[in-house]
Design an enzyme around this catalytic site. Structure first.
Site, PDB file in Angstrom:
ATOM      1  CB  CYS A   6      -0.942  -0.003   1.206  1.00  0.00           C
ATOM      2  SG  CYS A   6      -2.393  -1.068   1.005  1.00  0.00           S
ATOM      3  CG  ASP A  29      10.564  -9.267  -6.398  1.00  0.00           C
ATOM      4  OD1 ASP A  29       9.502  -9.826  -6.053  1.00  0.00           O
ATOM      5  OD2 ASP A  29      11.580  -9.223  -5.670  1.00  0.00           O
ATOM      6  CG  ASN A  86       4.454 -17.378  -3.603  1.00  0.00           C
ATOM      7  OD1 ASN A  86       4.313 -18.388  -4.290  1.00  0.00           O
ATOM      8  ND2 ASN A  86       5.518 -16.603  -3.679  1.00  0.00           N
ATOM      9  N   GLY A  92       4.366 -19.581   0.886  1.00  0.00           N
ATOM     10  CA  GLY A  92       5.557 -18.731   0.831  1.00  0.00           C
ATOM     11  C   GLY A  92       5.257 -17.246   0.719  1.00  0.00           C
ATOM     12  CB  THR A  94       7.320 -12.716   2.517  1.00  0.00           C
ATOM     13  OG1 THR A  94       7.500 -12.085   1.246  1.00  0.00           O
ATOM     14  CG2 THR A  94       7.961 -14.096   2.499  1.00  0.00           C
ATOM     15  CG  HIS A  99       2.388 -10.157  -4.037  1.00  0.00           C
ATOM     16  ND1 HIS A  99       2.006 -10.180  -2.711  1.00  0.00           N
ATOM     17  CD2 HIS A  99       3.426 -11.019  -4.137  1.00  0.00           C
ATOM     18  CE1 HIS A  99       2.780 -11.029  -2.056  1.00  0.00           C
ATOM     19  NE2 HIS A  99       3.651 -11.561  -2.900  1.00  0.00           N
TER      20      HIS A  99
HETATM   21  P1  AMP Z   1       5.928 -13.221  -1.662  1.00  0.00           P
HETATM   22  O1  AMP Z   1       7.089 -13.927  -1.038  1.00  0.00           O
HETATM   23  O2  AMP Z   1       5.169 -14.006  -2.659  1.00  0.00           O
HETATM   24  O3  AMP Z   1       5.040 -12.577  -0.618  1.00  0.00           O
HETATM   25  O4  AMP Z   1       6.552 -12.046  -2.519  1.00  0.00           O
HETATM   26  C1  AMP Z   1       6.966 -10.826  -1.986  1.00  0.00           C
HETATM   27  C2  AMP Z   1       7.937 -10.246  -2.969  1.00  0.00           C
HETATM   28  O5  AMP Z   1       8.073  -8.867  -2.691  1.00  0.00           O
HETATM   29  C3  AMP Z   1       9.348 -10.845  -2.892  1.00  0.00           C
HETATM   30  O6  AMP Z   1       9.681 -11.406  -4.159  1.00  0.00           O
HETATM   31  C4  AMP Z   1      10.228  -9.647  -2.537  1.00  0.00           C
HETATM   32  O7  AMP Z   1      11.473  -9.682  -3.185  1.00  0.00           O
HETATM   33  C5  AMP Z   1       9.386  -8.480  -3.009  1.00  0.00           C
HETATM   34  N1  AMP Z   1       9.627  -7.221  -2.328  1.00  0.00           N
HETATM   35  C6  AMP Z   1       9.717  -6.999  -0.997  1.00  0.00           C
HETATM   36  N2  AMP Z   1       9.911  -5.699  -0.741  1.00  0.00           N
HETATM   37  C7  AMP Z   1       9.955  -5.066  -1.946  1.00  0.00           C
HETATM   38  C8  AMP Z   1      10.137  -3.715  -2.356  1.00  0.00           C
HETATM   39  N3  AMP Z   1      10.316  -2.726  -1.489  1.00  0.00           N
HETATM   40  N4  AMP Z   1      10.125  -3.443  -3.693  1.00  0.00           N
HETATM   41  C9  AMP Z   1       9.950  -4.436  -4.595  1.00  0.00           C
HETATM   42  N5  AMP Z   1       9.741  -5.727  -4.269  1.00  0.00           N
HETATM   43  C10 AMP Z   1       9.762  -6.041  -2.965  1.00  0.00           C
HETATM   44 ZN    ZN Z   2      -1.856  -3.277   1.214  1.00  0.00          ZN
END
Ligand code: AMP
Ligand code: ZN
Length: 113
Positions: A6, A29, A86, A92, A94, A99
């Site tokens: 957000c 990413d 994910n 997985g 995070t 997304h």
């Molecule tokens: P997930 O593990 O499926 O929740 O994917 C989260 C993704 O967000 C991971 O691939 C991270 O590398 C990416 N991520 C986390 N912080 C940032 C950020 N500030 N800008 C771009 N990507 C991010």
């Molecule tokens: Zn949000």
């Protein structure tokens, strides 16, 4: 609400924007796992795929239409790519904002780990 994505949508945290419209935001990413690794997210805060309903799920169709557009622009439409969501701990996930990962530019292994 304390949500990383957000904040990215609002521009409070910088990101490498690839696409934006009134409903969707796409950006690179920060830890790319392939030559092309783009995250496509709804502007509406939806915590995960578990929170999709008949009322809000049309955004997913729009996200896939945007993905097809981005694939052409990024030059991976011909070679192919993978779109991944994910969901939850075992999936997985995070970041708690729905997304879709768009991965391409190399041959991807299957099945995932
Ligand atoms: P997930 O593990 O499926 O929740 O994917 C989260 C993704 O967000 C991971 O691939 C991270 O590398 C990416 N991520 C986390 N912080 C940032 C950020 N500030 N800008 C771009 N990507 C991010
Ligand atoms: Zn949000």
């Amino acid at each position: 609400m304390d949500c990383l994505f957000c904040k990215i949508i609002k521009g409070e945290i910088p990101s490498a924007k690839v696409y934006e419209d009134d409903k969707v935001y796409a950006f690179r990413d920060i830890e790319p796992q392939a030559p092309v690794h783009i995250l496509i997210i709804p502007k509406e805060h939806i915590a995960s795929a578990n929170e999709l309903t008949e009322e809000n799920a049309s955004i997913v169709g729009h996200i896939f239409a945007v993905a097809a557009k981005i694939a052409k622009e990024e030059g991976i439409a011909e070679g192919g790519y993978r779109i991944v969501n994910n969901c939850g701990q075992d999936g997985g996930q995070t970041v708690g904002h729905l997304h879709f990962h768009m991965l391409g530019g190399r041959s991807l292994a299957w099945p995932p780990g």
